[in-house]
Design an enzyme around this catalytic site. Structure first.
Site, PDB file in Angstrom:
ATOM      1  N   ASP A  13       0.861  -1.171   0.000  1.00 24.35           N
ATOM      2  CA  ASP A  13       0.000   0.000   0.000  1.00 24.35           C
ATOM      3  C   ASP A  13       0.908   1.234   0.000  1.00 24.35           C
ATOM      4  O   ASP A  13       2.113   1.129   0.277  1.00 24.35           O
ATOM      5  CB  ASP A  13      -0.906  -0.016   1.232  1.00 24.35           C
ATOM      6  CG  ASP A  13      -1.873   1.151   1.252  1.00 24.35           C
ATOM      7  OD1 ASP A  13      -2.500   1.418   0.209  1.00 24.35           O
ATOM      8  OD2 ASP A  13      -1.977   1.805   2.297  1.00 24.35           O
ATOM      9  N   ASP A  15      -0.039   5.264   0.858  1.00 21.19           N
ATOM     10  CA  ASP A  15      -0.219   6.233   1.936  1.00 21.19           C
ATOM     11  C   ASP A  15      -0.339   5.506   3.272  1.00 21.19           C
ATOM     12  O   ASP A  15      -1.206   4.651   3.451  1.00 21.19           O
ATOM     13  CB  ASP A  15      -1.469   7.076   1.678  1.00 21.19           C
ATOM     14  CG  ASP A  15      -1.529   8.317   2.541  1.00 21.19           C
ATOM     15  OD1 ASP A  15      -0.621   8.513   3.372  1.00 21.19           O
ATOM     16  OD2 ASP A  15      -2.485   9.090   2.404  1.00 21.19           O
TER      17      ASP A  15
END
Length: 267
Positions: A13, A15
């Site tokens: 992922d 952020d």
């Protein structure tokens, strides 16, 4: 405890894992260097549909992180790949979204923009949303157009707090049309499957690394992938302790993950 030695692919992922706001998180470049040295494949997988992979590459470069666009898979990219399997070239389509989604759908001419008789309507986050866009989407869906959404994120964290996300637009169109969309982004399995297909990876040897239990970890579980949680983003130790969704491994951040991978793959 999950043995990391068998894993030769990592899905990251973005952020909350490799950066937070405008700042890179500790350990990201060490992780990239380890992947290069050990031949570990990787890709960044994000629900954000607003930016293109090329824009992300430039954004990351501004933080001192060198990740090529080819290794950045947005929900817009995954949505486009899904739609190609469902519709042929020249299919008329309408969208609610921003530059990243528009480029994914229409840049190469595979889909044709059509406001009146689209066969598919795609919705993502749109910070310039208008009633007219909602009206056109609603009429098209009610007339039989397939409804596909890039991601289900109900809110979007910004400096001021939480604001409506792509999932809020889904809620509005669902209410207006009584139609449930096909949702591509995490926790949907399509995002993870797209990344695995692009990398040519073995799902059994693929590790997902995320900061959210409800999207990253739950999505990995649903896709049959192992999942590691880093505590540098949304999910906290308190939330982890209360959650039914549990990762295979938990790390304070990327430095701890890197140390564990080095030990598992040989320092």
């Amino acid at each position: 405890m999950l043995d990391l030695a068998p894993f030769n692919t990592i899905l990251l992922d973005m952020d909350g894992v490799i950066y937070r706001g405008p700042q890179p998180l500790p350990g990201v470049n060490d992780l990239l260097a380890l992947c290069a040295a050990r031949g570990i494949g990787y890709a960044c997988v994000t629900n954000n549909s607003t930016m293109t992979p090329q824009q992300y590459e430039a954004k990351l470069a501004g933080m001192g992180i060198a990740i090529p666009a080819a290794r950045i898979i947005t929900s817009s990219v995954a949505t486009r790949r899904f739609l190609e399997r469902e519709f042929g070239r020249g299919t008329p389509a309408f969208y609610i979204g921003m530059y990243g989604l528009r480029e994914a759908l229409f840049a190469d001419g595979y889909f044709v923009y059509d406001e009146q008789l689209p066969r598919v309507v795609v919705s993502g986050l749109d910070t310039e949303l208008t009633y007219q866009k909602l009206k056109l989407a609603t009429l098209a869906i009610r007339a039989g157009a397939r409804y596909v959404a890039t991601n289900p994120d109900r809110t979007l964290p910004v400096e001021e707090g939480l604001v409506p996300g792509a999932g809020s637009i889904i809620a509005l169109l669902r209410t207006a049309t009584d139609v449930e969309p096909t949702v591509i982004g995490k926790p949907g399995a399509a995002m993870f499957q797209t990344a695995i297909d692009i990398l040519g990876a073995d799902p059994r040897r693929t590790l997902t690394v995320g900061d959210r239990l409800d999207t990253d970890v739950a999505g990995a579980r649903g896709a049959g992938l192992a999942a590691a949680l880093v505590l540098t983003g949304v999910s906290t130790p308190e939330l982890l302790a209360q959650s039914e969704i549990q990762p295979d491994r938990v790390f304070a951040g990327l430095p701890e993950l890197v140390a564990a991978l080095e030990q598992a793959h040989g320092a």
